[in-house]
Design a protein around this motif. Structure first.
Motif, PDB file in Angstrom:
ATOM      1  N   ASN A 272       0.839  -1.186   0.000  1.00  0.00           N
ATOM      2  CA  ASN A 272       0.000   0.000   0.000  1.00  0.00           C
ATOM      3  C   ASN A 272       0.886   1.253   0.000  1.00  0.00           C
ATOM      4  O   ASN A 272       2.113   1.163   0.104  1.00  0.00           O
ATOM      5  N   ILE A 273       0.263   2.395  -0.116  1.00  0.00           N
ATOM      6  CA  ILE A 273       1.025   3.635  -0.248  1.00  0.00           C
ATOM      7  C   ILE A 273       1.891   3.901   0.976  1.00  0.00           C
ATOM      8  O   ILE A 273       3.038   4.353   0.855  1.00  0.00           O
ATOM      9  N   GLU A 274       1.372   3.603   2.158  1.00  0.00           N
ATOM     10  CA  GLU A 274       2.159   3.860   3.366  1.00  0.00           C
ATOM     11  C   GLU A 274       3.409   2.988   3.404  1.00  0.00           C
ATOM     12  O   GLU A 274       4.490   3.439   3.812  1.00  0.00           O
ATOM     13  N   ALA A 275       3.289   1.737   2.962  1.00  0.00           N
ATOM     14  CA  ALA A 275       4.458   0.853   2.928  1.00  0.00           C
ATOM     15  C   ALA A 275       5.484   1.343   1.905  1.00  0.00           C
ATOM     16  O   ALA A 275       6.692   1.254   2.130  1.00  0.00           O
ATOM     17  N   ILE A 276       5.000   1.879   0.794  1.00  0.00           N
ATOM     18  CA  ILE A 276       5.908   2.424  -0.218  1.00  0.00           C
ATOM     19  C   ILE A 276       6.623   3.655   0.333  1.00  0.00           C
ATOM     20  O   ILE A 276       7.827   3.844   0.111  1.00  0.00           O
ATOM     21  N   ARG A 277       5.888   4.493   1.069  1.00  0.00           N
ATOM     22  CA  ARG A 277       6.514   5.659   1.694  1.00  0.00           C
ATOM     23  C   ARG A 277       7.616   5.236   2.672  1.00  0.00           C
ATOM     24  O   ARG A 277       8.683   5.849   2.731  1.00  0.00           O
ATOM     25  N   GLN A 278       7.337   4.198   3.448  1.00  0.00           N
ATOM     26  CA  GLN A 278       8.325   3.715   4.409  1.00  0.00           C
ATOM     27  C   GLN A 278       9.577   3.216   3.692  1.00  0.00           C
ATOM     28  O   GLN A 278      10.707   3.489   4.118  1.00  0.00           O
ATOM     29  N   ARG A 280      10.673   4.182   0.770  1.00  0.00           N
ATOM     30  CA  ARG A 280      11.369   5.339   0.228  1.00  0.00           C
ATOM     31  C   ARG A 280      12.219   6.029   1.297  1.00  0.00           C
ATOM     32  O   ARG A 280      13.337   6.482   1.038  1.00  0.00           O
ATOM     33  N   SER A 281      11.694   6.110   2.526  1.00  0.00           N
ATOM     34  CA  SER A 281      12.400   6.797   3.604  1.00  0.00           C
ATOM     35  C   SER A 281      13.554   5.985   4.177  1.00  0.00           C
ATOM     36  O   SER A 281      14.630   6.532   4.454  1.00  0.00           O
ATOM     37  N   TYR A 282      13.338   4.659   4.352  1.00  0.00           N
ATOM     38  CA  TYR A 282      14.311   3.852   5.073  1.00  0.00           C
ATOM     39  C   TYR A 282      15.124   2.903   4.186  1.00  0.00           C
ATOM     40  O   TYR A 282      16.166   2.394   4.622  1.00  0.00           O
ATOM     41  N   SER A 283      14.651   2.664   2.956  1.00  0.00           N
ATOM     42  CA  SER A 283      15.415   1.822   2.015  1.00  0.00           C
ATOM     43  C   SER A 283      15.384   2.464   0.638  1.00  0.00           C
ATOM     44  O   SER A 283      14.834   1.900  -0.326  1.00  0.00           O
ATOM     45  N   PRO A 284      15.937   3.679   0.508  1.00  0.00           N
ATOM     46  CA  PRO A 284      15.842   4.398  -0.768  1.00  0.00           C
ATOM     47  C   PRO A 284      16.501   3.655  -1.930  1.00  0.00           C
ATOM     48  O   PRO A 284      16.044   3.780  -3.070  1.00  0.00           O
ATOM     49  N   GLY A 285      17.556   2.884  -1.637  1.00  0.00           N
ATOM     50  CA  GLY A 285      18.194   2.124  -2.710  1.00  0.00           C
ATOM     51  C   GLY A 285      17.260   1.076  -3.282  1.00  0.00           C
ATOM     52  O   GLY A 285      17.141   0.920  -4.509  1.00  0.00           O
ATOM     53  N   LYS A 286      16.580   0.344  -2.395  1.00  0.00           N
ATOM     54  CA  LYS A 286      15.627  -0.668  -2.845  1.00  0.00           C
ATOM     55  C   LYS A 286      14.454  -0.003  -3.557  1.00  0.00           C
ATOM     56  O   LYS A 286      13.958  -0.511  -4.577  1.00  0.00           O
ATOM     57  N   PHE A 287      13.993   1.125  -3.024  1.00  0.00           N
ATOM     58  CA  PHE A 287      12.882   1.862  -3.627  1.00  0.00           C
ATOM     59  C   PHE A 287      13.177   2.182  -5.088  1.00  0.00           C
ATOM     60  O   PHE A 287      12.377   1.888  -5.986  1.00  0.00           O
ATOM     61  N   LYS A 288      14.344   2.742  -5.352  1.00  0.00           N
ATOM     62  CA  LYS A 288      14.681   3.117  -6.728  1.00  0.00           C
ATOM     63  C   LYS A 288      15.001   1.907  -7.593  1.00  0.00           C
ATOM     64  O   LYS A 288      14.727   1.899  -8.795  1.00  0.00           O
ATOM     65  N   ALA A 289      15.574   0.863  -6.976  1.00  0.00           N
ATOM     66  CA  ALA A 289      15.890  -0.342  -7.754  1.00  0.00           C
ATOM     67  C   ALA A 289      14.627  -1.031  -8.254  1.00  0.00           C
ATOM     68  O   ALA A 289      14.592  -1.548  -9.383  1.00  0.00           O
ATOM     69  N   LEU A 290      13.579  -1.048  -7.426  1.00  0.00           N
ATOM     70  CA  LEU A 290      12.330  -1.682  -7.860  1.00  0.00           C
ATOM     71  C   LEU A 290      11.689  -0.915  -9.017  1.00  0.00           C
ATOM     72  O   LEU A 290      11.124  -1.518  -9.934  1.00  0.00           O
ATOM     73  N   ILE A 291      11.781   0.402  -8.960  1.00  0.00           N
ATOM     74  CA  ILE A 291      11.258   1.196 -10.077  1.00  0.00           C
ATOM     75  C   ILE A 291      12.083   0.954 -11.332  1.00  0.00           C
ATOM     76  O   ILE A 291      11.552   0.790 -12.437  1.00  0.00           O
ATOM     77  N   LEU A 292      13.399   0.919 -11.176  1.00  0.00           N
ATOM     78  CA  LEU A 292      14.282   0.680 -12.316  1.00  0.00           C
ATOM     79  C   LEU A 292      13.991  -0.681 -12.943  1.00  0.00           C
ATOM     80  O   LEU A 292      13.960  -0.813 -14.172  1.00  0.00           O
TER      81      LEU A 292
END
Length: 301
Positions: A272-278, A280-292
């Motif tokens: 959900n959106i809140e989990a995605i926000r979390q 982005r804040s605490y695992s920005p590398g994973k956040f961007k890697a999943l989008i990539l």
């Protein structure tokens, strides 16, 4: 011809000779509009031409208004957006019909950057004057709708999830500014998530950098993946700033906000959106890697 549920007399088709819809690129021969607009891109404007000829004497008699007093307006409208109802409708042009001039031709241009999903074309004939005249059932208000016809044209592929990409010399566009050395630049406004995605998101590729230019032209998959991922990341991050998840759900199909939601569902399946926000804040590398990783879908995007 639409059904007009009005408390006054309107015009029937027998008194209105409508030539049909003619469309095409500006300054080129126009062609009858089909149900699908093929081989089109967002850089291409659309020219629309219509001609209306009225049996004026018969029309005046049907409306119960003396011909010498009757004046009608012909209005050309164009709308766009996915779904059965257009997200926006613009008045392209208008002209008048009276006892001395029984026909009008309107030719207007729809900017390509405003289009998304489909084109909705409409011609209306409305009362201009006289006001409060004629018989009991005669139209009496200026702008009273007397006749209408419309046509929906599906844009090839619906225009969904696509955005204009073009080569540009950054040394000319951004002279003496740091961004002139960037390989590409995404041009959009993050505070306008309700705007049409197709007409408000643009990716410029720096033609001054030969290696990037060549990879882009050749369709190098990793280069395109990085470019698309950058667009996705910027738009997803802007959407995550929306205070309420329900607000993001309310953006209409074809808008930037809706596309952000679609990309989040593709990139972060099951979250959900809140989990995605979390993340982005605490695992920005994973956040961007999943989008990539999600951006690896080539030309379909």
């Amino acid at each position: 011809m639409s059904r007009l549920a009005t408390p006054f007399l309107t015009l029937s088709n027998e008194f209105v000779n409508f030539s049909g819809w003619m469309i095409g690129p500006p300054s080129e021969p126009l062609f009858p509009a089909a149900d699908i607009l093929e081989n089109w891109d967002y850089e291409q404007d659309i020219q629309v031409n219509i001609h209306v000829d009225l049996d004026f004497t018969g029309a005046a008699a049907q409306l119960g208004i003396a011909p010498k007093n009757l004046k009608l307006g012909v209005i050309l409208l164009a709308g766009t957006g996915a779904g059965s109802l257009p997200r926006r409708v613009d008045r392209l042009g208008a002209a008048f019909i009276d006892s001395d001039n029984h026909s009008v031709t309107l030719e207007e241009i729809i900017p390509g950057r405003t289009l998304s999903g489909q084109i909705f074309l409409c011609v209306r004939i409305v009362l201009d004057s006289p006001i409060d005249s004629g018989g009991t059932l005669s139209p009496k208000q200026r702008g009273a709708r007397l006749w209408e016809t419309h046509h929906h044209i599906l844009i090839e592929d619906g225009g969904d999830s696509r955005f204009p990409i073009e080569l540009a010399s950054f040394s000319e566009s951004f002279q003496a500014r740091p961004e002139q050395y960037a390989p590409w630049l995404v041009d959009w406004n993050p505070i306008q998530l309700a705007a049409d995605f197709s007409g408000n998101v643009r990716l410029y590729v720096n033609s001054d950098i030969e290696a990037i230019c060549e990879r882009f032209i050749e369709g190098d998959s990793l280069t395109l993946q990085a470019m698309v991922a950058d667009v996705m990341t910027q738009i997803i991050e802007a959407a995550l700033e929306v205070d309420c998840a329900a607000e993001l759900d309310q953006y209409e199909e074809g808008s930037i906000g809706h596309q952000a939601r679609v990309w989040m569902e593709i990139s972060f399946r099951g979250l959900n959106i809140e989990a995605i926000r979390q993340m982005r804040s605490y695992s920005p590398g994973k956040f961007k890697a999943l989008i990539l990783a999600a951006a690896d879908f080539g030309e379909d995007e």
